[in-house]
Scaffold this motif. Sequence first.
Motif, short mmCIF file in Angstrom:
data_model
loop_
_atom_site.label_atom_id
_atom_site.label_comp_id
_atom_site.label_asym_id
_atom_site.label_seq_id
_atom_site.Cartn_x
_atom_site.Cartn_y
_atom_site.Cartn_z
N ARG A 1 -49.66 26.74 73.12
CA ARG A 1 -49.30 27.21 71.77
C ARG A 1 -47.80 27.16 71.57
O ARG A 1 -47.01 27.34 72.48
CB ARG A 1 -49.78 28.65 71.58
CG ARG A 1 -51.29 28.79 71.62
CD ARG A 1 -51.68 30.19 71.24
NE ARG A 1 -53.13 30.34 71.18
CZ ARG A 1 -53.74 31.42 70.78
NH1 ARG A 1 -53.04 32.46 70.38
NH2 ARG A 1 -55.05 31.48 70.76
N LYS A 2 -47.43 26.94 70.32
CA LYS A 2 -46.00 26.99 69.98
C LYS A 2 -45.53 28.44 70.03
O LYS A 2 -46.22 29.35 69.61
CB LYS A 2 -45.77 26.43 68.57
CG LYS A 2 -46.00 24.93 68.48
CD LYS A 2 -45.70 24.43 67.08
CE LYS A 2 -45.89 22.93 66.98
NZ LYS A 2 -45.60 22.42 65.63
N ASN A 3 -44.35 28.62 70.51
CA ASN A 3 -43.80 29.97 70.66
C ASN A 3 -43.22 30.45 69.35
O ASN A 3 -42.23 29.92 68.86
CB ASN A 3 -42.73 29.95 71.75
CG ASN A 3 -42.31 31.35 72.13
OD1 ASN A 3 -41.91 32.12 71.28
ND2 ASN A 3 -42.41 31.66 73.40
N PHE A 4 -43.86 31.46 68.78
CA PHE A 4 -43.41 32.00 67.49
C PHE A 4 -42.00 32.55 67.58
O PHE A 4 -41.19 32.37 66.67
CB PHE A 4 -44.38 33.09 67.03
CG PHE A 4 -43.96 33.80 65.78
CD1 PHE A 4 -44.05 33.17 64.55
CD2 PHE A 4 -43.46 35.09 65.83
CE1 PHE A 4 -43.66 33.82 63.39
CE2 PHE A 4 -43.07 35.75 64.68
CZ PHE A 4 -43.18 35.11 63.46
N LEU A 5 -41.70 33.24 68.69
CA LEU A 5 -40.37 33.83 68.85
C LEU A 5 -39.29 32.76 68.88
O LEU A 5 -38.23 32.91 68.28
CB LEU A 5 -40.33 34.66 70.13
CG LEU A 5 -39.08 35.49 70.37
CD1 LEU A 5 -38.94 36.57 69.30
CD2 LEU A 5 -39.11 36.14 71.75
N MET A 6 -39.58 31.66 69.59
CA MET A 6 -38.60 30.58 69.70
C MET A 6 -38.38 29.90 68.34
O MET A 6 -37.24 29.61 67.96
CB MET A 6 -39.07 29.54 70.73
CG MET A 6 -38.06 28.44 71.04
SD MET A 6 -38.49 27.53 72.52
CE MET A 6 -40.14 26.94 72.13
N LEU A 7 -39.46 29.70 67.61
CA LEU A 7 -39.34 29.09 66.28
C LEU A 7 -38.62 30.00 65.31
O LEU A 7 -37.82 29.55 64.48
CB LEU A 7 -40.73 28.74 65.74
CG LEU A 7 -41.49 27.62 66.46
CD1 LEU A 7 -42.86 27.43 65.84
CD2 LEU A 7 -40.70 26.32 66.41
N PHE B 1 -34.15 32.74 70.40
CA PHE B 1 -34.48 31.38 70.85
C PHE B 1 -34.43 31.28 72.37
O PHE B 1 -35.32 30.69 72.99
CB PHE B 1 -33.50 30.39 70.23
CG PHE B 1 -33.80 28.96 70.57
CD1 PHE B 1 -34.75 28.25 69.86
CD2 PHE B 1 -33.15 28.32 71.63
CE1 PHE B 1 -35.05 26.93 70.18
CE2 PHE B 1 -33.45 27.01 71.96
CZ PHE B 1 -34.40 26.30 71.23
N VAL B 2 -33.39 31.86 72.98
CA VAL B 2 -33.26 31.80 74.45
C VAL B 2 -34.42 32.53 75.11
O VAL B 2 -35.02 32.03 76.07
CB VAL B 2 -31.91 32.39 74.88
CG1 VAL B 2 -31.85 32.56 76.40
CG2 VAL B 2 -30.76 31.50 74.42
N LEU B 3 -34.74 33.74 74.61
CA LEU B 3 -35.86 34.50 75.17
C LEU B 3 -37.18 33.75 74.99
O LEU B 3 -38.00 33.67 75.91
CB LEU B 3 -35.95 35.87 74.51
CG LEU B 3 -35.04 36.98 75.04
CD1 LEU B 3 -35.19 38.23 74.20
CD2 LEU B 3 -35.34 37.28 76.50
#
Length: 263
Positions: free
Chosen positions: A17-23, A68-70
Amino acid sequence: MVYFIILLQKRCHQNNRKNFLMLLGAAFLAIGLWAWAEKGVLSNLSSITDLGGFDPVWLFLVVGVVMFVLGFAGCIGALRENTFLLKFFSVFLGLIFFLELTAGILAFIFKDWIKDQLNFFINNNVKAYRDDIDLQNLIDFAQEYWSCCGAHGPNDWNLNIYFNCTDSNPSRERCGVPFSCCVKDPAEDVLNTQCGYDVRLKLELEQQSFIHTKGCAGQFEKWVQDNLIVVAGTFVGVALLQIFGICLAQNLVSDINAVKANW
């Protein structure tokens, strides 16, 4: 969101899954850079230090970088079973938690110093009110939301070159305050941006009929006290999520190392 991705990794490795936090972090960064581009900051980086007050764009950039880093470290570390990224995620998140805890303790111990710094921060931004449109919007929002004017009161606007009452000030806004200080008339459908003109030439009792006379520092402190349970609950909730994320990441690292030890 990255905490739940780590948990999902243990149950369903193939779920990429795409990482919501990163996006979301990337979106904050994009908004911040776009705002700077609109203001011409990217074409003249020296202007970053020219603003006397606080540039709200920094909030988007800092929050965006951290998220983004996390998000990257947690998501990629879990999906690729990379113990280095997972350990980095845990240490970075732990560092943020430690800084938040330290800031909270220091704020409780040095209450008077915090108040002085808040007053200095507000007054410093009052001086730069017309220098940056984002800062101007932030101050207007704060004054409208907390029904206040200046740090201690309307006279703090003497610090601004456009609103001060000196005889040498040629501005039409002389001895006035921004429209966000004005007491809103429910009958008015159109915002009167000139409602604060010349208002400080009136007596203090007369001013109360036209503008808010309480300072924003005191109003903010009162708001925190009135909403102490909500504020404290938010901080505790964030802290628990951070601890939960650290534990999940360390648990996954232990599982990965255990599997590798059996190879």
